[in-house]
Design a protein around this motif. Structure first.
Motif, mmCIF file in Angstrom:
data_model
loop_
_atom_site.group_PDB
_atom_site.id
_atom_site.type_symbol
_atom_site.label_atom_id
_atom_site.label_comp_id
_atom_site.label_asym_id
_atom_site.label_seq_id
_atom_site.Cartn_x
_atom_site.Cartn_y
_atom_site.Cartn_z
ATOM 1 N N GLY A 140 30.623 9.176 14.122
ATOM 2 C CA GLY A 140 29.998 10.035 15.117
ATOM 3 C C GLY A 140 30.710 11.364 15.234
ATOM 4 N N VAL A 141 29.972 12.403 15.654
ATOM 5 C CA VAL A 141 30.534 13.744 15.874
ATOM 6 C C VAL A 141 30.044 14.245 17.227
ATOM 7 N N ALA A 142 30.706 15.276 17.720
ATOM 8 C CA ALA A 142 30.366 15.803 19.040
ATOM 9 C C ALA A 142 29.005 16.492 19.025
ATOM 10 N N TYR A 143 28.343 16.458 20.171
ATOM 11 C CA TYR A 143 27.075 17.176 20.324
ATOM 12 C C TYR A 143 27.313 18.673 20.104
ATOM 13 N N THR A 184 27.449 20.033 17.092
ATOM 14 C CA THR A 184 28.003 20.247 15.754
ATOM 15 C C THR A 184 26.877 20.552 14.771
ATOM 16 N N SER A 186 28.093 10.125 24.033
ATOM 17 C CA SER A 186 28.941 11.307 23.866
ATOM 18 C C SER A 186 29.003 11.783 22.424
ATOM 19 N N SER A 187 28.109 11.295 21.578
ATOM 20 C CA SER A 187 28.199 11.675 20.168
ATOM 21 C C SER A 187 26.842 11.610 19.486
ATOM 22 N N ASN A 243 25.254 10.117 16.315
ATOM 23 C CA ASN A 243 25.624 8.988 15.468
ATOM 24 C C ASN A 243 25.048 9.164 14.070
ATOM 25 N N GLU A 245 37.337 10.975 7.997
ATOM 26 C CA GLU A 245 38.150 11.578 9.054
ATOM 27 C C GLU A 245 38.898 12.803 8.530
ATOM 28 N N GLU A 267 34.660 18.023 15.424
ATOM 29 C CA GLU A 267 35.282 17.171 16.430
ATOM 30 C C GLU A 267 34.682 15.771 16.416
ATOM 31 N N ILE A 268 35.582 14.788 16.436
ATOM 32 C CA ILE A 268 35.162 13.401 16.603
ATOM 33 C C ILE A 268 35.291 13.073 18.088
ATOM 34 N N PRO A 269 34.190 12.823 18.791
ATOM 35 C CA PRO A 269 34.244 12.706 20.254
ATOM 36 C C PRO A 269 34.847 11.390 20.717
#
Length: 298
Positions: free
Chosen positions: A194-197, A199, A236-237, A239, A266, A275-277
């Protein structure tokens, strides 16, 4: 030529019945003959299995389980014939075994169902060839391992931690069995992340494909060896999944393979500043709570 008296007396002594079973005298000589017959049968069975193993080694890989199955069935047949012949040598009348067969039938009805079930399941596995030595399989309960041997009652699996686990054959025929290496040598696996919203999705795809290319388990012969899918929206991510084709060796070590992809993903995300949330919670206080908090501070 006259036989020495010592030898003659020894032969006569060996021929004398020492034990009587059901009216049949059992002599040491007959017991020795029976034991010798069983030993010869065991050696013959071993020779047959080795010959079939060598013959199968010269054939295509998909035909080797057939020779293994024939070898196991030949082993059971040779031992069974030798056992009945040994009983006849000893002097046991096989027709008198009808009562014993009836007793065995009662035993099967009372408590040997699982033994018979596992035996029949083993024969089914050998004939159907859905499971063969060297396959990497996963049972319905999550157990994973490489098939080392298929025996009359059970199958031996060796896990990636080098643990040998004996599994009853009925678990392979009575439940869902996943055979990762049954036919094709290449399979597709899914590695979630997952990554941050906010991105850039194209940047995520580029970074993760670079990561997949650095893992030697990726099957470059596939038409599309790796893809990145957006599969959902978390709390929060965003997916994603890395969907990648891997070879047989990587399939036999699924935990290690996924760990290698996670490691490179990673690294690649960090290099691209992605960013990995992690879960976050915001606390909002209503206006009416402020006087109460002020009183508490006093």
């Amino acid at each position: 030529m006259r036989v020495p008296e010592a030898v003659e007396s020894s032969l006569a002594w060996l021929s004398q019945p020492w034990l009587t079973i059901g009216g049949v005298g059992v002599s040491p000589a007959s017991v020795l003959y029976a034991v010798a017959l069983l030993v010869v049968a065991a050696l013959l069975s071993r020779l047959v299995r080795r010959s079939l193993q060598k013959l199968g080694a010269r054939r295509a890989e998909e035909n080797r389980p057939f020779y293994y199955a024939i070898g196991r069935i030949a082993h059971y047949a040779i031992i069974a014939v030798a056992l009945f012949a040994s009983l006849q040598v000893v002097g046991v009348n096989l027709s008198s075994l009808a009562f014993a067969a009836g007793a065995i039938g009662v035993g099967v009805g009372l408590g040997l169902q699982s033994v018979v079930n596992n035996f029949v399941s083993g024969l089914i596995l050998l004939f159907e060839r859905t499971l063969k030595v060297g396959d990497f399989v996963e049972l319905e309960n999550g157990l994973q391992g490489t098939v080392r041997s298929i025996n009359v009652r059970s199958t031996v699996l060796t896990t990636n931690d080098n643990l040998d686990i004996v599994v009853p054959n009925s678990q392979f025929t009575g439940g869902v069995l996943t055979n990762w290496t049954m036919s094709d040598a290449s399979r597709r696996i899914h590695v979630p992340f997952g990554v941050a919203y906010g991105t850039d999705k194209d940047l995520v795809r580029r970074a993760v494909l670079e990561a997949a290319a650095r893992v030697d388990a990726t099957d470059a012969r596939a038409e599309r060896p790796a893809q990145v899918w957006l599969v959902g929206f978390g709390d929060s991510s965003l997916n994603f999944e890395l969907v990648v084709w891997v070879g047989r060796a990587a399939l036999q070590r699924p935990g290690n393979t996924r760990a290698r992809y996670n490691w490179e993903i990673e690294t690649s995300l960090r290099e691209h500043g992605i960013e990995i949330p992690f879960p976050q919670r915001d606390l909002h206080l209503r206006t009416g709570m402020r006087p109460l908090l002020a009183d508490m501070e006093r």
